[in-house]
Design a protein around this motif. Structure first.
Motif, PDB file in Angstrom:
ATOM      1  N   ASP A 119       0.861  -1.174   0.000  1.00 25.36           N
ATOM      2  CA  ASP A 119       0.000   0.000   0.000  1.00 25.36           C
ATOM      3  C   ASP A 119       0.903   1.231   0.000  1.00 25.36           C
ATOM      4  OD1 ASP A 119      -2.401   1.518   0.263  1.00 25.36           O
ATOM      5  OD2 ASP A 119      -2.020   1.721   2.411  1.00 25.36           O
ATOM      6  N   GLN A 120       0.569   2.207  -0.860  1.00 25.76           N
ATOM      7  CA  GLN A 120       1.365   3.428  -0.928  1.00 25.76           C
ATOM      8  C   GLN A 120       0.455   4.640  -1.019  1.00 25.76           C
ATOM      9  OE1 GLN A 120       3.716   2.193  -4.476  1.00 25.76           O
ATOM     10  NE2 GLN A 120       5.422   3.027  -3.308  1.00 25.76           N
ATOM     11  N   ARG A 121       0.701   5.624  -0.160  1.00 27.45           N
ATOM     12  CA  ARG A 121       0.031   6.912  -0.278  1.00 27.45           C
ATOM     13  C   ARG A 121       0.793   7.728  -1.327  1.00 27.45           C
ATOM     14  NH1 ARG A 121       0.174   6.289   5.554  1.00 27.45           N
ATOM     15  NH2 ARG A 121      -1.905   5.728   6.241  1.00 27.45           N
ATOM     16  N   LEU A 122       0.260   8.892  -1.680  1.00 25.45           N
ATOM     17  CA  LEU A 122       0.874   9.704  -2.730  1.00 25.45           C
ATOM     18  C   LEU A 122       2.325  10.059  -2.401  1.00 25.45           C
ATOM     19  CD1 LEU A 122       0.729  11.248  -5.376  1.00 25.45           C
ATOM     20  CD2 LEU A 122      -0.174  13.198  -4.099  1.00 25.45           C
ATOM     21  N   LEU A 123       2.583  10.564  -1.192  1.00 27.39           N
ATOM     22  CA  LEU A 123       3.951  10.932  -0.820  1.00 27.39           C
ATOM     23  C   LEU A 123       4.863   9.708  -0.829  1.00 27.39           C
ATOM     24  CD1 LEU A 123       5.986  13.055   0.117  1.00 27.39           C
ATOM     25  CD2 LEU A 123       5.270  12.587   2.469  1.00 27.39           C
ATOM     26  N   GLU A 124       4.332   8.562  -0.385  1.00 26.86           N
ATOM     27  CA  GLU A 124       5.130   7.335  -0.384  1.00 26.86           C
ATOM     28  C   GLU A 124       5.458   6.897  -1.812  1.00 26.86           C
ATOM     29  OE1 GLU A 124       3.706   5.224   3.752  1.00 26.86           O
ATOM     30  OE2 GLU A 124       2.482   4.938   1.964  1.00 26.86           O
ATOM     31  N   ARG A 125       4.524   7.103  -2.734  1.00 32.35           N
ATOM     32  CA  ARG A 125       4.814   6.770  -4.140  1.00 32.35           C
ATOM     33  C   ARG A 125       5.936   7.645  -4.677  1.00 32.35           C
ATOM     34  NH1 ARG A 125      -0.044   6.343  -8.066  1.00 32.35           N
ATOM     35  NH2 ARG A 125       1.605   5.428  -9.310  1.00 32.35           N
ATOM     36  N   ILE A 126       5.923   8.904  -4.301  1.00 40.31           N
ATOM     37  CA  ILE A 126       6.972   9.824  -4.746  1.00 40.31           C
ATOM     38  C   ILE A 126       8.329   9.410  -4.165  1.00 40.31           C
ATOM     39  CG2 ILE A 126       7.796  12.218  -4.561  1.00 40.31           C
ATOM     40  CD1 ILE A 126       4.771  13.027  -4.628  1.00 40.31           C
ATOM     41  N   GLY A 130       6.586   2.380   1.139  1.00 38.63           N
ATOM     42  CA  GLY A 130       5.198   2.032   1.391  1.00 38.63           C
ATOM     43  C   GLY A 130       5.073   1.016   2.502  1.00 38.63           C
TER      44      GLY A 130
END
Length: 173
Positions: A119-126, A130
């Protein structure tokens, strides 16, 4: 040679370390910010305490002691938690090692892993990190690991090794 998580002499025969890593560096952002803010606060306290007063040395000492205690609590302890937490993926198991003074190690045999998800939030994707969720048939059940760096690489490698373990293969052989 000692690797980050598992010393080589603790590996079983034929077992090989595939990945070994700490949690993502983003866990160190707030402690680093705390260092900057606390040192600035100490500088301001030392600068603005009036000189020549009989209480000035005590005020400076008190400000320094408070800042040192807060630095230990808000920066040093989180850093030690980060540096003493390691994840090691081998051809046979997924090892999670934590602890500053007391050490705790959990091993999940790859043959018992039922599913792997991330699972990744937007900031984690950047940032490329995650949360990794590993569900196993062992007593541990579901383990949620946060701030895993290179989450997609770790997930893919773990999934590949789980598939190899279920097929009775080691490293695709």
């Amino acid at each position: 040679m000692c690797r980050m998580g598992i010393p080589e002499h603790h590996l079983t025969q034929g077992e090989r370390v595939v990945l070994s890593f700490h949690p993502h560096w983003k866990r160190l952002v707030l402690p680093a910010l705390a260092v900057v803010v606390l040192l600035a606060a100490l500088a301001a306290a030392l600068l603005f305490l009036p000189g020549g007063e009989p209480y000035t040395p005590y005020g400076r000492l008190a400000a320094t002691v408070v800042v040192v205690i807060l630095l230990l609590w808000w920066a040093v302890v989180p850093y030690l938690r980060w540096v003493t937490t390691s994840y090691t993926l081998t051809t046979h198991r997924f090892n999670i090692s934590t602890g500053i003074l007391n050490k705790s190690q959990d091993d999940i045999p790859l043959a018992k892993v039922n599913s792997v998800s991330s699972d990744q939030r937007l900031l984690e994707r950047i940032l490329g990190c995650g949360t990794l969720v590993v569900e196993s048939a062992s007593d541990t059940g579901e383990i949620k690991l946060t701030d895993i760096p290179r989450i997609q690489t770790v997930r893919a490698e773990l999934f590949r090794l789980v598939e190899d373990a279920s097929d009775g293969e080691i490293d695709g052989r």
